[in-house]
Design an enzyme around this catalytic site. Structure first.
Site, PDB file in Angstrom:
ATOM      1  N   ASP A   4       0.837  -1.207   0.000  1.00 26.03           N
ATOM      2  CA  ASP A   4       0.000   0.000   0.000  1.00 26.03           C
ATOM      3  C   ASP A   4       0.872   1.257   0.000  1.00 26.03           C
ATOM      4  O   ASP A   4       1.973   1.249   0.554  1.00 26.03           O
ATOM      5  CB  ASP A   4      -0.905  -0.025   1.241  1.00 26.03           C
ATOM      6  CG  ASP A   4      -2.066   0.937   1.102  1.00 26.03           C
ATOM      7  OD1 ASP A   4      -2.275   1.494   0.009  1.00 26.03           O
ATOM      8  OD2 ASP A   4      -2.772   1.139   2.108  1.00 26.03           O
ATOM      9  N   ASN A  52     -10.629  -3.393  -6.358  1.00 26.58           N
ATOM     10  CA  ASN A  52      -9.866  -2.388  -7.125  1.00 26.58           C
ATOM     11  C   ASN A  52     -10.520  -2.030  -8.463  1.00 26.58           C
ATOM     12  O   ASN A  52     -10.154  -1.030  -9.090  1.00 26.58           O
ATOM     13  CB  ASN A  52      -8.420  -2.853  -7.375  1.00 26.58           C
ATOM     14  CG  ASN A  52      -7.515  -2.731  -6.164  1.00 26.58           C
ATOM     15  OD1 ASN A  52      -6.535  -3.459  -6.017  1.00 26.58           O
ATOM     16  ND2 ASN A  52      -7.815  -1.787  -5.261  1.00 26.58           N
TER      17      ASN A  52
HETATM   18  C1  FPP Z   1      -1.694   0.357  -3.322  1.00 26.22           C
HETATM   19  O1  FPP Z   1      -1.326   1.674  -3.575  1.00 26.22           O
HETATM   20  C2  FPP Z   1      -1.268  -0.525  -4.359  1.00 26.22           C
HETATM   21  C3  FPP Z   1      -2.100  -1.127  -5.265  1.00 26.22           C
HETATM   22  C4  FPP Z   1      -3.543  -0.939  -5.330  1.00 26.22           C
HETATM   23  C5  FPP Z   1      -1.596  -2.022  -6.274  1.00 26.22           C
HETATM   24  C6  FPP Z   1      -0.303  -2.703  -5.989  1.00 26.22           C
HETATM   25  C7  FPP Z   1       0.329  -2.876  -7.287  1.00 26.22           C
HETATM   26  C8  FPP Z   1       1.637  -2.790  -7.561  1.00 26.22           C
HETATM   27  C9  FPP Z   1       2.697  -2.633  -6.554  1.00 26.22           C
HETATM   28  C10 FPP Z   1       2.085  -2.846  -8.966  1.00 26.22           C
HETATM   29  C11 FPP Z   1       1.634  -4.043  -9.734  1.00 26.22           C
HETATM   30  C12 FPP Z   1       2.129  -5.311  -9.148  1.00 26.22           C
HETATM   31  C13 FPP Z   1       2.699  -6.312  -9.825  1.00 26.22           C
HETATM   32  C14 FPP Z   1       3.011  -7.598  -9.123  1.00 26.22           C
HETATM   33  C15 FPP Z   1       3.053  -6.192 -11.246  1.00 26.22           C
HETATM   34  P1  FPP Z   1      -2.471   2.770  -3.590  1.00 26.22           P
HETATM   35  O2  FPP Z   1      -2.668   3.185  -4.999  1.00 26.22           O
HETATM   36  O3  FPP Z   1      -3.690   2.273  -2.895  1.00 26.22           O
HETATM   37  O4  FPP Z   1      -1.769   3.901  -2.751  1.00 26.22           O
HETATM   38  P2  FPP Z   1      -2.469   5.038  -1.893  1.00 26.22           P
HETATM   39  O5  FPP Z   1      -3.270   4.339  -0.822  1.00 26.22           O
HETATM   40  O6  FPP Z   1      -1.302   5.799  -1.350  1.00 26.22           O
HETATM   41  O7  FPP Z   1      -3.301   5.843  -2.848  1.00 26.22           O
END
Ligand code: FPP
Length: 215
Positions: A4, A52
């Site tokens: 996250d 998501n």
């Molecule tokens: C949370 O950050 C992260 C995600 C929703 C996706 C996680 C994905 C990756 C790390 C990249 C893709 C993965 C692979 C294995 C190719 P957020 O966007 O919720 O952050 P925030 O809460 O700060 O807005």
């Protein structure tokens, strides 16, 4: 790993969210390279939850594009380093080219000895409902029969669950499997998370007393 904080990492730098996700993939790559040396058997990453889909379409496309590039680009390294890829979640509902790419990668890495589990279109409540449905078709529903039908049935027990970026919740990740898992929350944002941070989490885990309900 609940990865996250990509969005906040980008926002703090006045960069687009997509850049945060790109840097998030770099964190994934660093960790996957490090797990074998750390003696870990299995690393599970929450990459895309069933919730998501509520995000804007362009962000979903960015994430799917990163997933395509990650699988295509890193597959030779997985094979060379004995990393076995496994997917949990309803990934067959993703776009057909991604499903094909994942199935091919799963097949080509099947002899690996370290397991990288990527949760895609994953929701723990949905997983438990699917497993309970299958268990009910076989007879009395028990803890054991549900466990046998979970996406994680062939994986080792969940020992340590880590969430980055300061949020303290499970967000529908591995709810069943977390029954006796140790929880570790860190303020570090996912793009900043390094193998050194994982070492710190493992050291904290090693210091915990686990009783599994006994005494
Ligand atoms: C949370 O950050 C992260 C995600 C929703 C996706 C996680 C994905 C990756 C790390 C990249 C893709 C993965 C692979 C294995 C190719 P957020 O966007 O919720 O952050 P925030 O809460 O700060 O807005």
């Amino acid at each position: 790993m609940i990865m996250d904080g990509n969005g906040r990492w980008a926002k703090r730098r006045h960069l687009p969210r997509a850049v945060g996700h790109q840097r998030g993939v770099e964190s994934v790559r660093r960790l996957v390279r490090a797990v074998r040396g750390m003696g870990l058997e299995c690393l599970t990453l929450y990459a895309f939850s069933s919730e998501n889909w509520k995000r804007p379409q362009d962000e979903i496309s960015d994430l799917m594009g990163l997933l395509r590039r990650f699988i295509k680009g890193d597959l030779p390294e997985f094979i060379a380093n004995g990393v076995r890829l496994k997917i949990i979640g309803d990934y067959k509902a993703l776009e057909p080219d991604i499903v094909h790419m994942l199935d091919d990668a799963i097949e080509r890495t099947r002899n690996g000895s370290v397991t990288l589990v990527v949760a895609l279109n994953y929701g723990a409540q949905q997983e438990i409902a699917r497993a309970a449905q299958l268990a009910a078709q076989e007879g009395p529903v028990t803890v054991e029969s549900i466990s046998r039908h979970l996406d994680t049935a062939d994986l080792p027990q969940l020992d340590l669950l880590i969430r980055t970026s300061g949020e303290v919740r499970l967000s529908n990740f591995l709810l069943w499997q977390a029954a006796y898992a140790e929880m570790y929350f860190t303020d570090v944002l996912w793009p900043d998370f390094t193998p050194g941070h994982l070492d710190e989490a493992l050291a904290a885990f090693a210091g915990r007393e686990r009783r599994f309900g006994g005494r």
